[in-house]
Motif scaffolding. Structure first.
Motif, PDB file in Angstrom:
ATOM      1  N   VAL A 181       0.840  -1.203   0.000  1.00  0.00           N
ATOM      2  CA  VAL A 181       0.000   0.000   0.000  1.00  0.00           C
ATOM      3  C   VAL A 181       0.869   1.245   0.000  1.00  0.00           C
ATOM      4  CG1 VAL A 181      -1.640   1.337   1.375  1.00  0.00           C
ATOM      5  CG2 VAL A 181      -1.974  -1.118   1.103  1.00  0.00           C
ATOM      6  N   ARG A 182       1.936   1.211   0.782  1.00  0.00           N
ATOM      7  CA  ARG A 182       2.824   2.376   0.849  1.00  0.00           C
ATOM      8  C   ARG A 182       3.515   2.630  -0.497  1.00  0.00           C
ATOM      9  NH1 ARG A 182       5.534   0.608   4.641  1.00  0.00           N
ATOM     10  NH2 ARG A 182       7.562   0.096   3.745  1.00  0.00           N
ATOM     11  N   LEU A 183       3.962   1.557  -1.148  1.00  0.00           N
ATOM     12  CA  LEU A 183       4.682   1.695  -2.408  1.00  0.00           C
ATOM     13  C   LEU A 183       3.772   2.049  -3.581  1.00  0.00           C
ATOM     14  CD1 LEU A 183       7.094  -1.370  -2.156  1.00  0.00           C
ATOM     15  CD2 LEU A 183       7.734   1.034  -1.971  1.00  0.00           C
ATOM     16  N   TYR A 184       2.521   1.571  -3.535  1.00  0.00           N
ATOM     17  CA  TYR A 184       1.634   1.703  -4.686  1.00  0.00           C
ATOM     18  C   TYR A 184       0.491   2.689  -4.461  1.00  0.00           C
ATOM     19  CZ  TYR A 184       4.084  -2.075  -6.979  1.00  0.00           C
ATOM     20  OH  TYR A 184       5.060  -2.839  -7.590  1.00  0.00           O
ATOM     21  N   ARG A 185       0.612   3.524  -3.452  1.00  0.00           N
ATOM     22  CA  ARG A 185      -0.450   4.496  -3.159  1.00  0.00           C
ATOM     23  C   ARG A 185      -0.752   5.377  -4.378  1.00  0.00           C
ATOM     24  NH1 ARG A 185      -2.131   5.862   1.704  1.00  0.00           N
ATOM     25  NH2 ARG A 185      -0.227   4.954   2.600  1.00  0.00           N
ATOM     26  N   ASP A 186       0.285   6.003  -4.942  1.00  0.00           N
ATOM     27  CA  ASP A 186       0.075   6.890  -6.084  1.00  0.00           C
ATOM     28  C   ASP A 186      -0.411   6.132  -7.313  1.00  0.00           C
ATOM     29  OD1 ASP A 186       0.796   9.676  -5.332  1.00  0.00           O
ATOM     30  OD2 ASP A 186       2.690   8.755  -4.789  1.00  0.00           O
ATOM     31  N   ALA A 187       0.102   4.914  -7.508  1.00  0.00           N
ATOM     32  CA  ALA A 187      -0.314   4.126  -8.675  1.00  0.00           C
ATOM     33  C   ALA A 187      -1.792   3.755  -8.580  1.00  0.00           C
ATOM     34  CB  ALA A 187       0.546   2.866  -8.792  1.00  0.00           C
ATOM     35  N   ILE A 188      -2.240   3.366  -7.385  1.00  0.00           N
ATOM     36  CA  ILE A 188      -3.653   3.018  -7.188  1.00  0.00           C
ATOM     37  C   ILE A 188      -4.541   4.235  -7.421  1.00  0.00           C
ATOM     38  CG2 ILE A 188      -5.371   2.343  -5.454  1.00  0.00           C
ATOM     39  CD1 ILE A 188      -3.232   0.520  -4.234  1.00  0.00           C
ATOM     40  N   LEU A 189      -4.163   5.351  -6.812  1.00  0.00           N
ATOM     41  CA  LEU A 189      -4.950   6.575  -6.989  1.00  0.00           C
ATOM     42  C   LEU A 189      -4.934   7.028  -8.447  1.00  0.00           C
ATOM     43  CD1 LEU A 189      -3.763   8.392  -3.757  1.00  0.00           C
ATOM     44  CD2 LEU A 189      -6.138   7.753  -4.271  1.00  0.00           C
ATOM     45  N   GLY A 190      -3.782   6.870  -9.111  1.00  0.00           N
ATOM     46  CA  GLY A 190      -3.699   7.232 -10.526  1.00  0.00           C
ATOM     47  C   GLY A 190      -4.595   6.378 -11.389  1.00  0.00           C
ATOM     48  N   SER A 191      -4.675   5.085 -11.094  1.00  0.00           N
ATOM     49  CA  SER A 191      -5.549   4.192 -11.860  1.00  0.00           C
ATOM     50  C   SER A 191      -7.014   4.513 -11.606  1.00  0.00           C
ATOM     51  CB  SER A 191      -5.258   2.731 -11.500  1.00  0.00           C
ATOM     52  OG  SER A 191      -4.024   2.313 -12.039  1.00  0.00           O
ATOM     53  N   LEU A 192      -7.368   4.806 -10.362  1.00  0.00           N
ATOM     54  CA  LEU A 192      -8.747   5.204 -10.065  1.00  0.00           C
ATOM     55  C   LEU A 192      -9.111   6.460 -10.842  1.00  0.00           C
ATOM     56  CD1 LEU A 192      -8.875   4.638  -6.187  1.00  0.00           C
ATOM     57  CD2 LEU A 192     -10.132   3.350  -7.919  1.00  0.00           C
ATOM     58  N   LEU A 193      -8.212   7.432 -10.822  1.00  0.00           N
ATOM     59  CA  LEU A 193      -8.468   8.687 -11.511  1.00  0.00           C
ATOM     60  C   LEU A 193      -8.554   8.504 -13.021  1.00  0.00           C
ATOM     61  CD1 LEU A 193      -8.817  11.728 -11.200  1.00  0.00           C
ATOM     62  CD2 LEU A 193      -6.323  11.958 -11.249  1.00  0.00           C
ATOM     63  N   SER A 194      -7.645   7.689 -13.561  1.00  0.00           N
ATOM     64  CA  SER A 194      -7.645   7.452 -15.002  1.00  0.00           C
ATOM     65  C   SER A 194      -8.887   6.693 -15.451  1.00  0.00           C
ATOM     66  CB  SER A 194      -6.388   6.669 -15.387  1.00  0.00           C
ATOM     67  OG  SER A 194      -6.381   6.355 -16.759  1.00  0.00           O
ATOM     68  N   GLY A 195      -9.335   5.739 -14.626  1.00  0.00           N
ATOM     69  CA  GLY A 195     -10.468   4.902 -15.014  1.00  0.00           C
ATOM     70  C   GLY A 195     -11.816   5.568 -14.841  1.00  0.00           C
ATOM     71  N   ASN A 196     -11.904   6.595 -13.987  1.00  0.00           N
ATOM     72  CA  ASN A 196     -13.206   7.224 -13.743  1.00  0.00           C
ATOM     73  C   ASN A 196     -13.020   8.720 -13.509  1.00  0.00           C
ATOM     74  OD1 ASN A 196     -15.953   7.281 -13.469  1.00  0.00           O
ATOM     75  ND2 ASN A 196     -16.015   6.367 -11.433  1.00  0.00           N
ATOM     76  N   TYR A 197     -12.343   9.346 -14.444  1.00  0.00           N
ATOM     77  CA  TYR A 197     -11.933  10.741 -14.278  1.00  0.00           C
ATOM     78  C   TYR A 197     -13.118  11.676 -14.023  1.00  0.00           C
ATOM     79  CZ  TYR A 197      -9.305  15.043 -15.204  1.00  0.00           C
ATOM     80  OH  TYR A 197      -8.702  16.270 -15.099  1.00  0.00           O
ATOM     81  N   ALA A 198     -14.199  11.458 -14.747  1.00  0.00           N
ATOM     82  CA  ALA A 198     -15.355  12.362 -14.626  1.00  0.00           C
ATOM     83  C   ALA A 198     -15.944  12.365 -13.224  1.00  0.00           C
ATOM     84  CB  ALA A 198     -16.418  11.969 -15.641  1.00  0.00           C
ATOM     85  N   ALA A 199     -15.879  11.222 -12.536  1.00  0.00           N
ATOM     86  CA  ALA A 199     -16.468  11.134 -11.194  1.00  0.00           C
ATOM     87  C   ALA A 199     -15.647  11.884 -10.156  1.00  0.00           C
ATOM     88  CB  ALA A 199     -16.594   9.668 -10.779  1.00  0.00           C
ATOM     89  N   TYR A 200     -14.374  12.095 -10.429  1.00  0.00           N
ATOM     90  CA  TYR A 200     -13.487  12.710  -9.447  1.00  0.00           C
ATOM     91  C   TYR A 200     -13.172  14.179  -9.745  1.00  0.00           C
ATOM     92  CZ  TYR A 200     -12.787   7.848  -8.118  1.00  0.00           C
ATOM     93  OH  TYR A 200     -12.979   6.542  -7.720  1.00  0.00           O
ATOM     94  N   VAL A 201     -13.716  14.711 -10.806  1.00  0.00           N
ATOM     95  CA  VAL A 201     -13.489  16.113 -11.146  1.00  0.00           C
ATOM     96  C   VAL A 201     -14.804  16.878 -10.999  1.00  0.00           C
ATOM     97  CG1 VAL A 201     -12.791  17.726 -12.951  1.00  0.00           C
ATOM     98  CG2 VAL A 201     -11.625  15.539 -12.731  1.00  0.00           C
ATOM     99  N   GLY A 202     -14.765  17.942 -10.213  1.00  0.00           N
ATOM    100  CA  GLY A 202     -15.962  18.763 -10.056  1.00  0.00           C
ATOM    101  C   GLY A 202     -17.024  18.155  -9.178  1.00  0.00           C
TER     102      GLY A 202
END
Length: 232
Positions: free
Chosen positions: A94-115
């Motif tokens: 979790v410590r090593l892949y925190r940014d990668a996980i968050l990046g994948s969430l953001l990339s996969g569902n960008y519209a839900a996390y913006v605005g």
């Protein structure tokens, strides 16, 4: 000075005794409880040795459905690089892949996390001097860490790219995280009673990585999660 040396020796002996007792406890529980003790062994990291000794039941095709699912999991955790950090515990993963996980969430569902109006209002109230439009709820991160890494307890904190807003229970980043195009290429997959062991390489526009070995554990309903990653 003599007293100090004696105290150090005593502490060392106590530490050695505790390690031996823990090792004996793990061995006894393993012998008595069998497969049901694996959850306890995992507390000491000793479950990996047990899984490594399981006999192979089948060699699975690299183009089959299991391979596809395992490769998708690796791709989700990959941060756009052919260099993936290795780990042998969920907490470290979790410590090593925190940014990668968050990046994948953001990339996969960008519209839900913006605005997201509700989150933006909460951030504005808790951080009046901060303007943030990209917001990922920490519950989404926790769910992804549990799904892909089997993490039962997840600590939320800032990573290299994402900043954790504890007063609003979410992560933010100034802009969308750039991710390179990386392909996961399975080499071979062995199935055991409790695991899938996949050897794979990563490929990008510059070439191939060295081989990795991923140990996936099967949940009771059959879905896998990544328990350990090592260089092959």
């Amino acid at each position: 000075m003599v007293r100090y040396r004696y105290g150090r020796r005593r502490h060392r002996r106590l530490a050695v005794a505790l390690v031996l007792l823990l090792s004996l406890a793990v061995l006894l529980v393993s012998c008595v409880a069998g497969g049901g003790s694996l959850w306890l062994l995992s507390l000491f990291g000793a479950d990996l040795q047990v899984y490594a000794q399981e006999p192979v039941l089948a060699q699975l095709p690299a183009d089959g459905p299991v391979a596809s699912g395992l490769c998708e999991a690796v791709a989700f955790l990959n941060g756009g690089s052919v260099d993936m950090p290795v780990f042998r515990s969920p907490a470290k993963a979790v410590r090593l892949y925190r940014d990668a996980i968050l990046g994948s969430l953001l990339s996969g569902n960008y519209a839900a996390y913006v605005g997201n109006a509700a989150l933006m209002e909460e951030v504005s109230r808790s951080y009046p001097h901060l303007t943030a439009a990209v917001l990922v709820p920490d519950s989404d991160f926790e769910n992804a860490a549990a799904q892909y890494l089997g993490a039962g307890s997840v600590s939320n904190r800032s990573g290299r790219f994402f900043t954790y807003l504890s007063c609003a229970d979410c992560y933010t980043i100034p802009s969308r995280l750039p991710r390179g195009e990386v392909s996961v290429v399975p080499v071979d997959i062995a199935e055991t009673e409790h695991t899938y062991r996949m050897r794979f390489t990563l490929t990008d526009s510059e070439g191939n990585s060295a081989a990795y070995t991923a140990l996936f554990l099967k949940r009771s309903e059959g879905s896998p999660y990544l328990r350990a990653l090592e260089t092959a």
